[in-house]
Design a protein around this motif. Structure first.
Motif, PDB file in Angstrom:
ATOM      1  N   ILE A  34      25.758  -7.120   5.034  1.00  0.00           N
ATOM      2  CA  ILE A  34      26.123  -5.724   5.276  1.00  0.00           C
ATOM      3  C   ILE A  34      25.126  -4.984   6.153  1.00  0.00           C
ATOM      4  N   SER A  35      24.001  -5.618   6.507  1.00  0.00           N
ATOM      5  CA  SER A  35      22.975  -4.874   7.250  1.00  0.00           C
ATOM      6  C   SER A  35      23.464  -4.414   8.613  1.00  0.00           C
ATOM      7  N   ARG A  36      24.267  -5.219   9.293  1.00  0.00           N
ATOM      8  CA  ARG A  36      24.788  -4.789  10.601  1.00  0.00           C
ATOM      9  C   ARG A  36      25.663  -3.542  10.450  1.00  0.00           C
ATOM     10  N   ASP A  37      26.432  -3.466   9.383  1.00  0.00           N
ATOM     11  CA  ASP A  37      27.257  -2.274   9.140  1.00  0.00           C
ATOM     12  C   ASP A  37      26.374  -1.045   8.943  1.00  0.00           C
ATOM     13  N   VAL A  38      25.293  -1.209   8.174  1.00  0.00           N
ATOM     14  CA  VAL A  38      24.370  -0.090   7.932  1.00  0.00           C
ATOM     15  C   VAL A  38      23.724   0.333   9.257  1.00  0.00           C
ATOM     16  N   SER A  59      16.716   0.489   3.366  1.00  0.00           N
ATOM     17  CA  SER A  59      16.656  -0.457   2.257  1.00  0.00           C
ATOM     18  C   SER A  59      17.453   0.030   1.050  1.00  0.00           C
ATOM     19  N   GLU A  60      17.441   1.336   0.798  1.00  0.00           N
ATOM     20  CA  GLU A  60      18.268   1.882  -0.288  1.00  0.00           C
ATOM     21  C   GLU A  60      19.741   1.620  -0.024  1.00  0.00           C
ATOM     22  N   LYS A  61      20.166   1.818   1.217  1.00  0.00           N
ATOM     23  CA  LYS A  61      21.569   1.573   1.579  1.00  0.00           C
ATOM     24  C   LYS A  61      21.931   0.096   1.418  1.00  0.00           C
ATOM     25  N   GLY A  65      24.521  -1.427  -1.306  1.00  0.00           N
ATOM     26  CA  GLY A  65      25.657  -2.232  -0.845  1.00  0.00           C
ATOM     27  C   GLY A  65      25.681  -3.617  -1.466  1.00  0.00           C
ATOM     28  N   ARG A  66      24.515  -4.224  -1.601  1.00  0.00           N
ATOM     29  CA  ARG A  66      24.462  -5.558  -2.202  1.00  0.00           C
ATOM     30  C   ARG A  66      24.725  -5.512  -3.703  1.00  0.00           C
ATOM     31  N   LEU A  67      24.315  -4.438  -4.354  1.00  0.00           N
ATOM     32  CA  LEU A  67      24.638  -4.275  -5.770  1.00  0.00           C
ATOM     33  C   LEU A  67      26.147  -4.091  -5.936  1.00  0.00           C
ATOM     34  N   LYS A  68      26.748  -3.362  -5.034  1.00  0.00           N
ATOM     35  CA  LYS A  68      28.211  -3.199  -5.061  1.00  0.00           C
ATOM     36  C   LYS A  68      28.888  -4.556  -4.895  1.00  0.00           C
ATOM     37  N   GLN A  69      28.389  -5.375  -3.967  1.00  0.00           N
ATOM     38  CA  GLN A  69      28.942  -6.721  -3.798  1.00  0.00           C
ATOM     39  C   GLN A  69      28.779  -7.545  -5.074  1.00  0.00           C
ATOM     40  N   PHE A  70      27.633  -7.404  -5.712  1.00  0.00           N
ATOM     41  CA  PHE A  70      27.379  -8.151  -6.944  1.00  0.00           C
ATOM     42  C   PHE A  70      28.430  -7.785  -7.993  1.00  0.00           C
ATOM     43  N   HIS A  71      28.677  -6.488  -8.149  1.00  0.00           N
ATOM     44  CA  HIS A  71      29.687  -6.048  -9.119  1.00  0.00           C
ATOM     45  C   HIS A  71      31.088  -6.516  -8.712  1.00  0.00           C
ATOM     46  N   GLU A  72      31.386  -6.481  -7.424  1.00  0.00           N
ATOM     47  CA  GLU A  72      32.692  -6.967  -6.957  1.00  0.00           C
ATOM     48  C   GLU A  72      32.854  -8.454  -7.254  1.00  0.00           C
ATOM     49  N   GLY A  73      31.732  -9.178  -7.289  1.00  0.00           N
ATOM     50  CA  GLY A  73      31.763 -10.610  -7.575  1.00  0.00           C
ATOM     51  C   GLY A  73      32.291 -10.935  -8.958  1.00  0.00           C
ATOM     52  N   LYS A  74      32.263  -9.960  -9.855  1.00  0.00           N
ATOM     53  CA  LYS A  74      32.796 -10.177 -11.204  1.00  0.00           C
ATOM     54  C   LYS A  74      34.299 -10.439 -11.172  1.00  0.00           C
TER      55      LYS A  74
END
Length: 181
Positions: A34-38, A59-61, A65-74
């Motif tokens: 997601i870094s390119r999007d940020v 880095s906060e962004k 975003g990566r935490l959101k991906q982690f939750h989506e992984g559920k």
């Protein structure tokens, strides 16, 4: 059965995205970088290099975003889910630029855990700079070492993927996963 969360990481230009795209083409579920999007979002707001101008905000962004991906992984029903970079990449990059970051960065990395970490080493023959990848190859080599030690500091065992064709690299990863419960 729980989905195994597999991180593919490495310094800039090491072939991560090509490997992730190959896995996706082969039918594996992936979470893209997601870094390119940020970066592109910040550039639209007139900030040319957000990481260089405001590394904490960048880095906060990324962490968010990566935490959101982690939750989506559920929601993934497949046996494995591949991530193009994980949350500890954020702290590793901050360590690389010697910038202090909030304690919640580490807390998040410790709380939300991946199952396997594969790191791709620097590979000068395929390295290219572009609008979003501004690091030199020498910096990419240093970042690689910060990534390895960053994940190890969070208690992960790192699997270094040998340089080779995308197919060979994918085969290395899949064989390891097949032989590890």
């Amino acid at each position: 059965m729980d989905t195994r969360r597999i991180v593919i990481t490495g310094g800039p230009g090491s072939g991560k995205t090509a490997l992730i795209n190959y896995l996706e083409k082969e039918g594996y579920p992936v979470m893209h970088e997601i870094s390119r999007d940020v970066i592109l979002e910040a550039q639209k707001e007139g900030i040319e290099q957000l990481f260089l101008e405001n590394p904490i905000l960048f880095s906060e962004k990324l962490l968010e975003g990566r935490l959101k991906q982690f939750h989506e992984g559920k929601n993934c029903a497949a046996p494995v889910l591949f991530y193009d970079r994980g949350m500890p990449d954020v702290t590793a990059y901050m360590d690389f630029v010697a910038t202090h970051y909030p304690e919640n960065f580490c807390e998040t990395c410790n709380e939300y855990r991946y199952d396997e970490i594969f790191v791709l080493p620097p590979w000068e023959e395929i390295y290219e700079q572009d609008n979003e990848r501004y690091e030199s190859f020498e910096q990419a080599e240093k970042i690689f070492h910060f990534l390895k030690s960053g994940y190890e500091n969070f208690g992960y065992k790192i699997h270094e993927v040998p340089v080779g064709t995308i197919k060979d690299r994918v085969e290395y990863i899949l064989n390891h996963l097949k032989n590890t419960p």
